[in-house]
Motif scaffolding. Sequence first.
Motif, mmCIF file in Angstrom:
data_model
loop_
_atom_site.group_PDB
_atom_site.id
_atom_site.type_symbol
_atom_site.label_atom_id
_atom_site.label_comp_id
_atom_site.label_asym_id
_atom_site.label_seq_id
_atom_site.Cartn_x
_atom_site.Cartn_y
_atom_site.Cartn_z
ATOM 1 N N PRO A 194 0.894 -1.261 -0.173
ATOM 2 C CA PRO A 194 -0.074 -0.014 0.060
ATOM 3 C C PRO A 194 0.975 1.304 -0.113
ATOM 4 C CG PRO A 194 -0.797 -1.606 1.618
ATOM 5 C CD PRO A 194 0.314 -2.045 1.130
ATOM 6 N N LEU A 195 1.857 1.202 0.607
ATOM 7 C CA LEU A 195 2.563 2.585 0.844
ATOM 8 C C LEU A 195 3.396 2.938 -0.829
ATOM 9 C CD1 LEU A 195 4.183 4.823 2.152
ATOM 10 C CD2 LEU A 195 6.154 3.192 2.594
ATOM 11 N N ILE A 196 3.612 1.895 -1.327
ATOM 12 C CA ILE A 196 4.136 2.244 -2.928
ATOM 13 C C ILE A 196 2.943 2.628 -3.824
ATOM 14 C CG2 ILE A 196 5.062 1.006 -4.890
ATOM 15 C CD1 ILE A 196 6.753 -0.922 -3.065
ATOM 16 N N ILE A 197 1.886 2.019 -3.652
ATOM 17 C CA ILE A 197 0.643 2.543 -4.547
ATOM 18 C C ILE A 197 0.539 4.116 -3.992
ATOM 19 C CG2 ILE A 197 -1.709 2.347 -4.814
ATOM 20 C CD1 ILE A 197 0.124 0.269 -6.355
ATOM 21 N N ALA A 198 0.468 4.173 -2.593
ATOM 22 C CA ALA A 198 0.126 5.542 -2.086
ATOM 23 C C ALA A 198 1.268 6.759 -2.599
ATOM 24 C CB ALA A 198 0.177 5.509 -0.516
ATOM 25 N N GLN A 199 2.349 6.338 -2.627
ATOM 26 C CA GLN A 199 3.516 7.275 -3.030
ATOM 27 C C GLN A 199 3.374 7.383 -4.443
ATOM 28 O OE1 GLN A 199 6.897 4.750 -1.621
ATOM 29 N NE2 GLN A 199 7.155 5.854 0.034
ATOM 30 N N ARG A 200 3.174 6.536 -5.287
ATOM 31 C CA ARG A 200 2.830 6.578 -6.733
ATOM 32 C C ARG A 200 1.637 7.353 -7.443
ATOM 33 N NH1 ARG A 200 5.387 0.749 -8.933
ATOM 34 N NH2 ARG A 200 7.426 1.026 -8.316
ATOM 35 N N TYR A 201 0.680 7.249 -6.608
ATOM 36 C CA TYR A 201 -0.675 7.593 -6.900
ATOM 37 C C TYR A 201 -1.413 8.386 -5.982
ATOM 38 C CZ TYR A 201 0.640 4.035 -10.422
ATOM 39 O OH TYR A 201 1.464 3.191 -11.532
ATOM 40 N N SER A 202 -0.944 9.350 -5.040
ATOM 41 C CA SER A 202 -1.692 9.754 -4.189
ATOM 42 C C SER A 202 -2.537 10.751 -4.560
ATOM 43 C CB SER A 202 -0.731 10.580 -2.952
ATOM 44 O OG SER A 202 0.301 11.531 -3.908
ATOM 45 N N THR A 203 -2.228 11.614 -5.558
ATOM 46 C CA THR A 203 -3.246 12.398 -6.345
ATOM 47 C C THR A 203 -4.289 11.855 -7.148
ATOM 48 O OG1 THR A 203 -1.990 12.523 -8.427
ATOM 49 C CG2 THR A 203 -1.430 13.976 -6.786
ATOM 50 N N ARG A 204 -4.367 10.436 -7.276
ATOM 51 C CA ARG A 204 -5.556 9.809 -7.733
ATOM 52 C C ARG A 204 -6.208 9.221 -6.876
ATOM 53 N NH1 ARG A 204 -3.791 8.342 -13.175
ATOM 54 N NH2 ARG A 204 -5.875 7.167 -13.638
ATOM 55 N N ILE A 205 -5.791 9.039 -5.476
ATOM 56 C CA ILE A 205 -6.495 8.090 -4.563
ATOM 57 C C ILE A 205 -7.478 9.016 -3.893
ATOM 58 C CG2 ILE A 205 -6.397 7.248 -2.276
ATOM 59 C CD1 ILE A 205 -3.457 6.331 -3.158
ATOM 60 N N HIS A 206 -8.937 8.927 -4.042
ATOM 61 C CA HIS A 206 -9.673 9.497 -3.725
ATOM 62 C C HIS A 206 -10.735 8.837 -2.856
ATOM 63 C CE1 HIS A 206 -8.611 12.616 -6.612
ATOM 64 N NE2 HIS A 206 -9.083 11.677 -7.672
ATOM 65 N N HIS A 207 -10.327 7.645 -2.282
ATOM 66 C CA HIS A 207 -11.214 6.789 -1.349
ATOM 67 C C HIS A 207 -10.205 5.715 -0.675
ATOM 68 C CE1 HIS A 207 -15.020 6.085 0.170
ATOM 69 N NE2 HIS A 207 -15.276 5.014 -0.305
ATOM 70 N N VAL A 208 -10.699 5.372 0.322
ATOM 71 C CA VAL A 208 -9.435 4.712 1.073
ATOM 72 C C VAL A 208 -10.625 3.589 1.980
ATOM 73 C CG1 VAL A 208 -7.827 4.116 2.822
ATOM 74 C CG2 VAL A 208 -8.022 6.239 1.379
ATOM 75 N N HIS A 209 -10.471 2.121 1.659
ATOM 76 C CA HIS A 209 -10.962 1.000 2.419
ATOM 77 C C HIS A 209 -9.966 0.531 3.339
ATOM 78 C CE1 HIS A 209 -14.683 -0.204 -0.277
ATOM 79 N NE2 HIS A 209 -14.821 0.890 0.467
ATOM 80 N N CYS A 210 -10.285 0.534 4.755
ATOM 81 C CA CYS A 210 -9.083 0.121 5.577
ATOM 82 C C CYS A 210 -9.579 -1.200 6.267
ATOM 83 C CB CYS A 210 -9.003 1.035 6.818
ATOM 84 S SG CYS A 210 -8.522 2.623 6.299
ATOM 85 N N LYS A 211 -9.127 -2.398 5.389
ATOM 86 C CA LYS A 211 -9.570 -3.697 5.517
ATOM 87 C C LYS A 211 -8.251 -4.400 6.034
ATOM 88 C CE LYS A 211 -11.467 -5.896 2.159
ATOM 89 N NZ LYS A 211 -12.870 -6.195 2.403
ATOM 90 N N ASP A 212 -8.224 -5.067 7.328
ATOM 91 C CA ASP A 212 -7.369 -5.888 7.718
ATOM 92 C C ASP A 212 -7.106 -7.145 7.285
ATOM 93 O OD1 ASP A 212 -4.774 -6.268 9.125
ATOM 94 O OD2 ASP A 212 -5.604 -5.237 10.840
ATOM 95 N N LEU A 213 -6.233 -7.965 7.447
ATOM 96 C CA LEU A 213 -5.961 -9.475 7.054
ATOM 97 C C LEU A 213 -5.056 -10.118 8.026
ATOM 98 C CD1 LEU A 213 -4.234 -9.205 3.308
ATOM 99 C CD2 LEU A 213 -6.422 -10.176 3.973
ATOM 100 N N ARG A 214 -5.513 -11.450 8.244
ATOM 101 C CA ARG A 214 -4.959 -12.110 9.083
ATOM 102 C C ARG A 214 -4.050 -12.878 8.119
ATOM 103 N NH1 ARG A 214 -10.060 -12.534 11.280
ATOM 104 N NH2 ARG A 214 -10.284 -11.694 13.463
ATOM 105 N N PHE A 215 -2.608 -12.684 8.305
ATOM 106 C CA PHE A 215 -1.648 -13.280 7.316
ATOM 107 C C PHE A 215 -1.609 -14.728 7.157
ATOM 108 C CE2 PHE A 215 1.223 -9.277 6.897
ATOM 109 C CZ PHE A 215 0.164 -8.583 6.558
ATOM 110 N N ALA A 216 -1.892 -15.406 8.429
ATOM 111 C CA ALA A 216 -2.057 -16.930 8.602
ATOM 112 C C ALA A 216 -3.049 -17.646 7.605
ATOM 113 C CB ALA A 216 -1.778 -17.310 9.980
ATOM 114 N N VAL A 217 -4.214 -16.949 7.732
ATOM 115 C CA VAL A 217 -5.273 -17.376 7.191
ATOM 116 C C VAL A 217 -5.176 -17.338 5.358
ATOM 117 C CG1 VAL A 217 -7.842 -17.018 6.710
ATOM 118 C CG2 VAL A 217 -6.731 -16.677 9.118
#
Length: 303
Positions: A194-217
């Motif tokens: 997500p950080l790379i995408i935010a750095q490259r396209y911050s001016t195009r990001i107009h909405h954010v979904h904060c969904k967490d993940l359990r990596f083991a699952v």
Amino acid sequence: MPTVTLGINPLTWTNDDLPSLGTSTPLETCLQEGREAGFTGFELGNKFPRTPDALGKVLKDHELALVSGWYSAHLLERSPEEEIAAVQDHLNLLKQCGASVMVFCEVSRCVHGDQQRPLSQRPHLSENDWQRLCSGLDIVGDYLKSQGIQLVYHHHLGTVIESQTDVERLMDSTGEGVGLLLDFGHLRGAGGDPLIIAQRYSTRIHHVHCKDLRFAVLEAVRNRDKSFLNGVLDGLFTVPGDGDVDFLPALTHLCEQGYQGWLVVEAEQDPEVAHPLTYARLGYRNLHDLAEQAGFDVANATH
């Protein structure tokens, strides 16, 4: 200090792709508990009324704003003009009820709604498909912008735009009319950063979904070649701060770049396992803390 507003998706209570989850939970309960947890806005789900008057009333009754609503696009199967015709009712609903963005996802050939098909069978685009999708998105995105609504493309597990490479190509091949919905869970679930995408396209990001993940699952879903929906039932997703995704670097960068808009808790879970109000409260508290740590001012005004 940029201001963000915290919203939630009804997937905490009910599930559009797997209606058996939360099927008996009335919309009233979703809205009441979401407001009780602290959220000031909701995204649409299958239990919401779809006429502006009825939707406006039910949201007003709970002092809630309309954040946005998912739209299933078929640009690989129909022309941009046909898509524009198909989107009219949804566009009108969003406009009249005060939303400023439309969550937009190409669902042609997708597998995320099929419990029998593993994520490994997700569709990939040919060169001709890429050209068709991107040119169609530009036309539809520019049209929506002319109507006062920003298209925000939702990269999603099990669809044609899933991986970080997919997202980058999509953004690099389209114009400003095509915004991006940054979904932490879907991007990390596809192996992206997500950080790379935010750095490259911050001016195009107009909405954010904060969904967490359990990596083991996630690892088990991939290793056992499971479907998206079976991953949901296994507890793949959760609210921010309850899983393994590091939200702070990308949120901090978005804050530094002046992002203002919604941060939305979206965590599809089995409500029989993950008590909705408990998780809504946890999600609000954790996301509020993350947003403040990132440097945002968090709006607390009622609507």
